[in-house]
Scaffold this active site. Sequence first.
Site, PDB file in Angstrom:
ATOM      1  CB  THR A  49       4.700  -4.902   4.611  1.00 50.22           C
ATOM      2  OG1 THR A  49       4.219  -5.183   5.938  1.00 50.22           O
ATOM      3  CG2 THR A  49       6.222  -4.898   4.613  1.00 50.22           C
ATOM      4  CB  CYS A  50      -0.265  -5.473   3.323  1.00 49.38           C
ATOM      5  SG  CYS A  50       0.324  -7.169   3.558  1.00 49.38           S
ATOM      6  NE  ARG A  52       6.115  -6.322  10.164  1.00 48.32           N
ATOM      7  CZ  ARG A  52       5.949  -6.677  11.439  1.00 48.32           C
ATOM      8  NH1 ARG A  52       6.279  -5.843  12.405  1.00 48.32           N
ATOM      9  NH2 ARG A  52       5.489  -7.876  11.745  1.00 48.32           N
ATOM     10  CB  SER A 107       5.074 -12.711  10.194  1.00 48.96           C
ATOM     11  OG  SER A 107       6.264 -12.093   9.759  1.00 48.96           O
ATOM     12  CD  GLN A 114       6.075 -14.947   1.779  1.00 46.57           C
ATOM     13  OE1 GLN A 114       5.992 -15.076   3.009  1.00 46.57           O
ATOM     14  NE2 GLN A 114       5.814 -15.930   0.939  1.00 46.57           N
ATOM     15  CD  GLN A 118       6.946  -7.821   2.689  1.00 43.58           C
ATOM     16  OE1 GLN A 118       6.945  -8.058   3.915  1.00 43.58           O
ATOM     17  NE2 GLN A 118       5.847  -7.890   1.964  1.00 43.58           N
ATOM     18  CB  THR A 191      -6.606 -20.048  -2.653  1.00 43.11           C
ATOM     19  OG1 THR A 191      -7.168 -19.448  -1.475  1.00 43.11           O
ATOM     20  CG2 THR A 191      -5.914 -21.343  -2.271  1.00 43.11           C
TER      21      THR A 191
END
Length: 419
Positions: A49-50, A52, A107, A114, A118, A191
Amino acid sequence: MQLYVVGLNHTTAPVAIREQVSFPAERLHHALHDLTQHELVEEAVIVSTCNRTEVYCATAHDTRDLLLAWLGQYHHITPEKLSNYLYIHEHTDAIRHLLRVACGLDSLILGEPQILGQIKAAYQQARDVNTTGRLLSKLFEHSFSVAKQVRTDTAIGSSPVSVAFAAVRLAQQIFGDLQQNTALLIGAGETIELAARHLHEKGLGRMIVANRTLDRARTLAKEFSGYAITLEEIPNHLAEADVIISSTASPTPILSCNTVKQAIKARKHRPIFIVDIAVPRDVEAEVSRLEDVYLYTVDDLNEVIQENLRTREQAARQAEEIIDTQVTHFMGWLNSLSAIETICDIRERAQDKRVELVTKAKKMLENGKSPQDVIDYLAHTLTNTLIHTPCTQLRQAGYNGREDLVLAAQQLFQLNQHK
Protein backbone atom coordinates in the site's frame (compact mmCIF):
# COMPACT_ATOMS: atom_id res chain seq x y z
CA MET A 1 7.20 -24.76 9.23
CA GLN A 2 8.38 -21.21 9.94
CA LEU A 3 6.49 -17.92 9.48
CA TYR A 4 8.25 -14.72 8.43
CA VAL A 5 7.24 -11.17 7.60
CA VAL A 6 9.76 -8.76 6.11
CA GLY A 7 8.65 -5.22 5.45
CA LEU A 8 8.73 -1.49 5.99
CA ASN A 9 6.04 1.08 6.72
CA HIS A 10 5.38 4.77 7.39
CA THR A 11 7.14 4.58 10.76
CA THR A 12 10.37 2.99 9.49
CA ALA A 13 10.87 4.47 6.02
CA PRO A 14 10.27 7.82 4.28
CA VAL A 15 7.97 7.96 1.29
CA ALA A 16 10.94 8.06 -1.12
CA ILE A 17 12.02 4.60 0.06
CA ARG A 18 8.46 3.25 0.28
CA GLU A 19 7.92 4.23 -3.36
CA GLN A 20 10.99 2.27 -4.44
CA VAL A 21 9.87 -1.01 -2.86
CA SER A 22 6.15 -0.85 -3.60
CA PHE A 23 4.52 -3.48 -5.82
CA PRO A 24 2.07 -2.11 -8.40
CA ALA A 25 -1.08 -4.24 -8.63
CA GLU A 26 -0.26 -5.28 -12.19
CA ARG A 27 3.16 -6.62 -11.08
CA LEU A 28 2.06 -8.43 -7.95
CA HIS A 29 1.35 -11.77 -9.64
CA HIS A 30 4.79 -11.74 -11.24
CA ALA A 31 6.45 -10.88 -7.93
CA LEU A 32 4.67 -13.72 -6.12
CA HIS A 33 5.70 -16.20 -8.79
CA ASP A 34 9.28 -14.93 -8.70
CA LEU A 35 9.50 -15.22 -4.92
CA THR A 36 8.06 -18.73 -4.74
CA GLN A 37 10.53 -19.95 -7.36
CA HIS A 38 12.99 -20.17 -4.47
CA GLU A 39 12.80 -23.75 -3.20
CA LEU A 40 12.89 -22.61 0.43
CA VAL A 41 9.77 -20.43 0.06
CA GLU A 42 6.67 -22.62 0.16
CA GLU A 43 3.95 -19.96 0.58
CA ALA A 44 3.88 -16.18 0.07
CA VAL A 45 1.57 -13.16 0.30
CA ILE A 46 2.66 -9.59 -0.53
CA VAL A 47 0.84 -6.61 0.99
CA SER A 48 1.71 -3.34 -0.75
CA THR A 49 0.00 0.00 0.00
CA CYS A 50 1.09 3.63 0.02
CA ASN A 51 2.11 3.28 3.68
CA ARG A 52 3.63 -0.22 3.75
CA THR A 53 5.19 -3.08 1.82
CA GLU A 54 5.27 -6.45 3.57
CA VAL A 55 6.20 -9.94 2.41
CA TYR A 56 4.66 -12.82 4.36
CA CYS A 57 6.22 -16.26 3.88
CA ALA A 58 5.88 -19.80 5.17
CA THR A 59 9.12 -21.75 4.88
CA ALA A 60 10.74 -24.89 6.21
CA HIS A 61 14.02 -23.12 6.97
CA ASP A 62 15.43 -19.79 8.12
CA THR A 63 14.93 -17.51 5.09
CA ARG A 64 15.48 -14.06 6.57
CA ASP A 65 18.59 -13.37 4.50
CA LEU A 66 16.95 -14.79 1.39
CA LEU A 67 13.88 -12.53 1.76
CA LEU A 68 16.00 -9.45 2.35
CA ALA A 69 18.14 -10.24 -0.70
CA TRP A 70 15.10 -10.98 -2.89
CA LEU A 71 13.33 -7.74 -1.96
CA GLY A 72 16.44 -5.75 -2.83
CA GLN A 73 17.12 -7.59 -6.07
CA TYR A 74 13.53 -7.31 -7.26
CA HIS A 75 13.56 -3.54 -6.81
CA HIS A 76 17.25 -3.05 -7.73
CA ILE A 77 18.19 -1.76 -4.30
CA THR A 78 21.16 -3.03 -2.33
CA PRO A 79 20.29 -4.99 0.82
CA GLU A 80 22.58 -2.67 2.77
CA LYS A 81 20.46 0.33 1.79
CA LEU A 82 17.21 -1.46 2.58
CA SER A 83 18.24 -2.99 5.89
CA ASN A 84 18.10 0.35 7.70
CA TYR A 85 14.37 0.61 7.00
CA LEU A 86 13.19 -2.99 7.28
CA TYR A 87 11.68 -4.97 10.12
CA ILE A 88 11.67 -8.75 10.26
CA HIS A 89 9.25 -10.72 12.42
CA GLU A 90 9.16 -14.48 12.74
CA HIS A 91 6.75 -17.06 14.05
CA THR A 92 4.74 -15.67 17.02
CA ASP A 93 5.84 -12.09 16.32
CA ALA A 94 4.84 -12.46 12.65
CA ILE A 95 1.38 -13.67 13.68
CA ARG A 96 0.94 -10.80 16.13
CA HIS A 97 2.12 -8.28 13.54
CA LEU A 98 -0.44 -9.35 10.91
CA LEU A 99 -3.27 -9.29 13.45
CA ARG A 100 -2.30 -5.77 14.54
CA VAL A 101 -2.08 -4.58 10.92
CA ALA A 102 -5.47 -6.10 10.03
CA CYS A 103 -7.06 -4.38 13.05
CA GLY A 104 -5.64 -0.98 12.10
CA LEU A 105 -3.35 -0.79 15.14
CA ASP A 106 -0.25 -0.33 12.97
CA SER A 107 -1.77 2.30 10.67
CA LEU A 108 -0.94 5.97 10.21
CA ILE A 109 -4.47 6.70 11.44
CA LEU A 110 -5.17 4.44 14.42
CA GLY A 111 -8.01 2.04 13.75
CA GLU A 112 -8.59 3.00 10.10
CA PRO A 113 -10.59 0.30 8.31
CA GLN A 114 -9.14 0.59 4.78
CA ILE A 115 -6.12 -1.60 5.54
CA LEU A 116 -8.30 -4.66 6.16
CA GLY A 117 -9.72 -4.44 2.63
CA GLN A 118 -6.20 -4.03 1.26
CA ILE A 119 -5.00 -7.13 3.11
CA LYS A 120 -7.99 -9.13 1.85
CA ALA A 121 -7.18 -8.05 -1.72
CA ALA A 122 -3.52 -9.03 -1.30
CA TYR A 123 -4.50 -12.43 0.07
CA GLN A 124 -6.93 -13.00 -2.81
CA GLN A 125 -4.24 -12.16 -5.36
CA ALA A 126 -1.92 -14.69 -3.74
CA ARG A 127 -4.69 -17.28 -3.85
CA ASP A 128 -5.31 -16.51 -7.52
CA VAL A 129 -1.74 -17.54 -8.37
CA ASN A 130 -1.62 -20.42 -5.86
CA THR A 131 1.13 -19.06 -3.64
CA THR A 132 -0.83 -19.68 -0.45
CA GLY A 133 -1.15 -22.99 1.32
CA ARG A 134 -2.45 -24.37 4.55
CA LEU A 135 -0.45 -22.12 6.85
CA LEU A 136 -0.86 -18.66 5.30
CA SER A 137 -4.47 -19.35 4.34
CA LYS A 138 -5.27 -20.17 7.94
CA LEU A 139 -3.31 -17.16 9.22
CA PHE A 140 -4.92 -14.60 6.92
CA GLU A 141 -8.43 -15.98 7.42
CA HIS A 142 -7.76 -15.82 11.17
CA SER A 143 -6.66 -12.18 10.88
CA PHE A 144 -9.93 -11.28 9.15
CA SER A 145 -11.90 -12.95 11.93
CA VAL A 146 -9.90 -11.16 14.64
CA ALA A 147 -10.33 -7.78 12.91
CA LYS A 148 -14.09 -8.35 12.82
CA GLN A 149 -14.07 -9.24 16.53
CA VAL A 150 -12.09 -6.10 17.38
CA ARG A 151 -14.52 -3.94 15.36
CA THR A 152 -17.46 -5.57 17.10
CA ASP A 153 -16.14 -5.68 20.66
CA THR A 154 -14.32 -2.31 20.85
CA ALA A 155 -14.89 1.28 19.73
CA ILE A 156 -11.77 1.27 17.55
CA GLY A 157 -13.70 2.21 14.40
CA SER A 158 -16.69 4.04 15.77
CA SER A 159 -15.13 7.49 16.15
CA PRO A 160 -14.03 9.53 13.10
CA VAL A 161 -10.43 10.76 13.14
CA SER A 162 -10.22 12.59 9.80
CA VAL A 163 -11.74 15.98 9.07
CA ALA A 164 -13.78 14.65 6.13
CA PHE A 165 -15.09 11.64 8.04
CA ALA A 166 -15.88 13.76 11.10
CA ALA A 167 -17.89 16.13 8.92
CA VAL A 168 -19.94 13.33 7.40
CA ARG A 169 -20.48 11.68 10.78
CA LEU A 170 -21.81 14.97 12.21
CA ALA A 171 -24.15 15.29 9.22
CA GLN A 172 -25.48 11.83 9.99
CA GLN A 173 -26.08 12.81 13.60
CA ILE A 174 -28.18 15.77 12.48
CA PHE A 175 -30.11 14.21 9.58
CA GLY A 176 -29.89 10.49 10.33
CA ASP A 177 -30.40 8.61 7.06
CA LEU A 178 -28.85 10.71 4.26
CA GLN A 179 -30.71 9.03 1.40
CA GLN A 180 -33.21 11.87 1.15
CA ASN A 181 -30.62 14.64 1.50
CA THR A 182 -28.59 16.78 -0.90
CA ALA A 183 -24.98 17.79 -0.25
CA LEU A 184 -23.17 20.74 -1.78
CA LEU A 185 -19.40 20.28 -1.82
CA ILE A 186 -17.42 23.46 -2.47
CA GLY A 187 -13.93 22.82 -3.82
CA ALA A 188 -12.46 19.74 -5.46
CA GLY A 189 -9.31 19.01 -3.48
CA GLU A 190 -8.32 15.92 -1.53
CA THR A 191 -10.47 16.69 1.55
CA ILE A 192 -13.57 17.36 -0.55
CA GLU A 193 -12.93 14.20 -2.58
CA LEU A 194 -12.66 12.19 0.63
CA ALA A 195 -15.85 13.78 1.97
CA ALA A 196 -17.61 12.90 -1.30
CA ARG A 197 -16.47 9.31 -0.94
CA HIS A 198 -17.73 9.07 2.65
CA LEU A 199 -21.08 10.66 1.73
CA HIS A 200 -21.49 8.28 -1.19
CA GLU A 201 -20.74 5.29 1.06
CA LYS A 202 -23.38 6.52 3.51
CA GLY A 203 -26.01 6.49 0.76
CA LEU A 204 -26.33 10.24 0.13
CA GLY A 205 -29.33 11.02 -2.07
CA ARG A 206 -27.84 13.76 -4.30
CA MET A 207 -24.51 15.54 -4.65
CA ILE A 208 -23.61 18.94 -6.12
CA VAL A 209 -19.93 19.82 -6.61
CA ALA A 210 -18.95 23.49 -6.99
CA ASN A 211 -15.48 24.54 -8.02
CA ARG A 212 -13.72 27.47 -9.60
CA THR A 213 -12.68 25.18 -12.46
CA LEU A 214 -15.78 23.49 -13.87
CA ASP A 215 -13.88 20.63 -15.49
CA ARG A 216 -12.43 19.58 -12.14
CA ALA A 217 -15.90 19.77 -10.58
CA ARG A 218 -17.30 17.62 -13.39
CA THR A 219 -14.59 14.98 -12.92
CA LEU A 220 -15.35 14.61 -9.23
CA ALA A 221 -19.13 14.83 -9.65
CA LYS A 222 -19.13 12.18 -12.37
CA GLU A 223 -17.40 9.68 -10.09
CA PHE A 224 -20.28 9.91 -7.61
CA SER A 225 -23.16 10.56 -10.02
CA GLY A 226 -23.29 14.20 -8.94
CA TYR A 227 -23.92 17.55 -10.63
CA ALA A 228 -21.17 20.11 -11.29
CA ILE A 229 -21.45 23.90 -11.04
CA THR A 230 -19.12 26.90 -10.84
CA LEU A 231 -18.63 28.96 -7.67
CA GLU A 232 -20.66 31.76 -9.23
CA GLU A 233 -23.67 29.43 -9.53
CA ILE A 234 -23.75 28.57 -5.82
CA PRO A 235 -26.46 31.10 -4.82
CA ASN A 236 -28.83 29.51 -7.36
CA HIS A 237 -28.41 26.05 -5.78
CA LEU A 238 -27.77 26.80 -2.11
CA ALA A 239 -31.37 26.28 -1.05
CA GLU A 240 -31.23 22.73 -2.39
CA ALA A 241 -28.45 21.76 0.00
CA ASP A 242 -29.06 20.11 3.36
CA VAL A 243 -25.33 19.56 3.89
CA ILE A 244 -22.59 21.96 2.79
CA ILE A 245 -18.90 21.08 3.09
CA SER A 246 -16.46 23.72 1.88
CA SER A 247 -12.70 23.56 1.45
CA THR A 248 -11.16 26.01 -1.02
CA ALA A 249 -8.07 28.17 -1.18
CA SER A 250 -10.09 31.34 -1.61
CA PRO A 251 -8.66 34.34 0.30
CA THR A 252 -12.19 35.69 0.86
CA PRO A 253 -15.42 33.96 1.99
CA ILE A 254 -17.40 32.00 -0.60
CA LEU A 255 -20.66 32.07 1.39
CA SER A 256 -21.87 35.35 2.82
CA CYS A 257 -24.31 35.64 5.68
CA ASN A 258 -26.88 37.26 3.41
CA THR A 259 -26.65 34.47 0.82
CA VAL A 260 -27.17 31.78 3.46
CA LYS A 261 -30.05 33.77 5.01
CA GLN A 262 -31.83 33.86 1.64
CA ALA A 263 -31.32 30.12 1.22
CA ILE A 264 -32.82 29.41 4.66
CA LYS A 265 -35.83 31.52 3.78
CA ALA A 266 -36.28 29.64 0.49
CA ARG A 267 -36.03 26.35 2.38
CA LYS A 268 -38.80 27.50 4.75
CA HIS A 269 -36.34 27.17 7.65
CA ARG A 270 -35.43 23.55 7.06
CA PRO A 271 -31.99 23.27 8.73
CA ILE A 272 -28.68 23.46 6.88
CA PHE A 273 -25.54 21.77 8.19
CA ILE A 274 -22.36 23.58 7.12
CA VAL A 275 -18.77 22.47 7.64
CA ASP A 276 -16.14 25.08 6.78
CA ILE A 277 -12.81 23.27 6.58
CA ALA A 278 -10.98 26.10 4.77
CA VAL A 279 -8.28 28.33 6.27
CA PRO A 280 -8.95 31.22 5.75
CA ARG A 281 -12.62 30.49 6.19
CA ASP A 282 -15.00 30.04 3.23
CA VAL A 283 -18.09 30.97 5.29
CA GLU A 284 -18.60 34.33 6.98
CA ALA A 285 -18.49 33.96 10.77
CA GLU A 286 -21.85 35.72 11.14
CA VAL A 287 -23.56 32.70 9.54
CA SER A 288 -23.22 30.90 12.89
CA ARG A 289 -25.76 33.33 14.39
CA LEU A 290 -28.50 32.37 11.91
CA GLU A 291 -31.31 30.16 13.12
CA ASP A 292 -31.63 26.73 11.52
CA VAL A 293 -27.94 26.73 10.56
CA TYR A 294 -25.42 24.36 12.14
CA LEU A 295 -21.97 25.77 11.32
CA TYR A 296 -18.76 23.95 12.22
CA THR A 297 -15.23 25.19 11.50
CA VAL A 298 -12.06 23.15 11.21
CA ASP A 299 -11.27 23.99 14.87
CA ASP A 300 -14.62 22.56 15.97
CA LEU A 301 -13.90 19.36 14.06
CA ASN A 302 -10.40 19.11 15.48
CA GLU A 303 -11.87 19.07 18.98
CA VAL A 304 -14.12 16.19 17.90
CA ILE A 305 -11.18 14.39 16.28
CA GLN A 306 -8.92 14.73 19.35
CA GLU A 307 -11.65 13.37 21.61
CA ASN A 308 -12.23 10.51 19.19
CA LEU A 309 -8.51 9.75 19.09
CA ARG A 310 -8.55 9.35 22.86
CA THR A 311 -11.51 6.99 22.46
CA ARG A 312 -9.61 4.99 19.84
CA GLU A 313 -6.51 4.78 22.01
CA GLN A 314 -8.57 3.28 24.80
CA ALA A 315 -10.17 0.87 22.33
CA ALA A 316 -6.71 0.01 20.99
CA ARG A 317 -5.67 -1.21 24.43
CA GLN A 318 -8.73 -3.48 24.49
CA ALA A 319 -7.86 -4.65 20.97
CA GLU A 320 -4.33 -5.58 22.06
CA GLU A 321 -5.81 -7.86 24.74
CA ILE A 322 -7.99 -9.57 22.13
CA ILE A 323 -4.96 -10.00 19.88
CA ASP A 324 -2.91 -11.54 22.72
CA THR A 325 -5.61 -14.18 23.17
CA GLN A 326 -5.96 -14.82 19.44
CA VAL A 327 -2.19 -15.19 18.95
CA THR A 328 -2.26 -17.91 21.63
CA HIS A 329 -5.16 -19.63 19.85
CA PHE A 330 -3.38 -19.57 16.50
CA MET A 331 -0.14 -20.83 18.03
CA GLY A 332 -2.10 -23.70 19.56
CA TRP A 333 -3.41 -24.64 16.11
CA LEU A 334 0.06 -24.27 14.61
CA ASN A 335 1.66 -26.43 17.28
CA SER A 336 -1.01 -29.08 16.77
CA LEU A 337 0.11 -29.55 13.15
CA SER A 338 3.12 -31.54 14.33
CA ALA A 339 0.77 -34.10 15.92
CA ILE A 340 -1.64 -34.38 13.00
CA GLU A 341 0.53 -36.74 10.95
CA THR A 342 0.90 -39.04 13.94
CA ILE A 343 -2.84 -38.93 14.59
CA CYS A 344 -3.51 -39.79 10.94
CA ASP A 345 -1.10 -42.76 11.15
CA ILE A 346 -2.84 -44.04 14.30
CA ARG A 347 -6.27 -43.73 12.69
CA GLU A 348 -5.11 -45.37 9.47
CA ARG A 349 -3.57 -48.33 11.31
CA ALA A 350 -6.70 -48.76 13.43
CA GLN A 351 -8.90 -48.55 10.34
CA ASP A 352 -6.85 -51.19 8.52
CA LYS A 353 -7.08 -53.53 11.48
CA ARG A 354 -10.85 -52.90 11.79
CA VAL A 355 -11.40 -53.78 8.12
CA GLU A 356 -9.30 -56.93 8.49
CA LEU A 357 -11.16 -58.16 11.57
CA VAL A 358 -14.63 -57.25 10.25
CA THR A 359 -13.86 -59.30 7.14
CA LYS A 360 -12.91 -62.29 9.31
CA ALA A 361 -16.04 -61.82 11.43
CA LYS A 362 -18.27 -61.86 8.35
CA LYS A 363 -16.68 -65.10 7.19
CA MET A 364 -17.27 -66.61 10.63
CA LEU A 365 -20.96 -65.71 10.35
CA GLU A 366 -21.10 -67.24 6.87
CA ASN A 367 -19.54 -70.45 8.28
CA GLY A 368 -22.30 -70.77 10.88
CA LYS A 369 -20.71 -69.22 13.95
CA SER A 370 -23.27 -67.70 16.32
CA PRO A 371 -23.56 -63.88 16.27
CA GLN A 372 -22.71 -63.76 19.98
CA ASP A 373 -19.45 -65.69 19.45
CA VAL A 374 -18.54 -63.48 16.49
CA ILE A 375 -19.21 -60.28 18.47
CA ASP A 376 -17.12 -61.55 21.39
CA TYR A 377 -14.29 -62.51 19.01
CA LEU A 378 -14.41 -59.16 17.23
CA ALA A 379 -14.43 -57.09 20.43
CA HIS A 380 -11.70 -59.16 22.13
CA THR A 381 -9.37 -59.32 19.15
CA LEU A 382 -9.77 -55.65 18.17
CA THR A 383 -9.16 -54.51 21.75
CA ASN A 384 -6.03 -56.64 22.13
CA THR A 385 -4.73 -55.58 18.74
CA LEU A 386 -5.12 -51.86 19.46
CA ILE A 387 -3.57 -51.91 22.94
CA HIS A 388 -0.83 -54.50 22.32
CA THR A 389 1.85 -52.14 21.00
CA PRO A 390 1.23 -49.30 23.53
CA CYS A 391 1.29 -51.80 26.41
CA THR A 392 4.52 -53.38 25.15
CA GLN A 393 6.17 -49.98 24.79
CA LEU A 394 5.01 -48.88 28.26
CA ARG A 395 6.43 -52.01 29.86
CA GLN A 396 9.74 -51.32 28.15
CA ALA A 397 9.57 -47.67 29.25
CA GLY A 398 9.03 -48.75 32.85
CA TYR A 399 11.95 -51.17 32.59
CA ASN A 400 14.17 -48.36 31.24
CA GLY A 401 13.03 -45.89 33.91
CA ARG A 402 11.21 -43.68 31.38
CA GLU A 403 8.71 -42.26 33.84
CA ASP A 404 8.00 -39.42 31.41
CA LEU A 405 6.48 -41.86 28.90
CA VAL A 406 4.36 -43.51 31.59
CA LEU A 407 3.06 -40.11 32.72
CA ALA A 408 2.42 -39.11 29.10
CA ALA A 409 0.37 -42.29 28.58
CA GLN A 410 -1.68 -41.52 31.69
CA GLN A 411 -2.41 -38.06 30.29
CA LEU A 412 -3.13 -39.29 26.75
CA PHE A 413 -5.59 -41.94 27.88
CA GLN A 414 -6.94 -39.86 30.81
CA LEU A 415 -6.07 -42.55 33.34
CA ASN A 416 -6.48 -41.97 37.06
CA GLN A 417 -3.23 -43.17 38.54
CA HIS A 418 -4.63 -42.93 42.09
CA LYS A 419 -7.60 -45.17 41.28
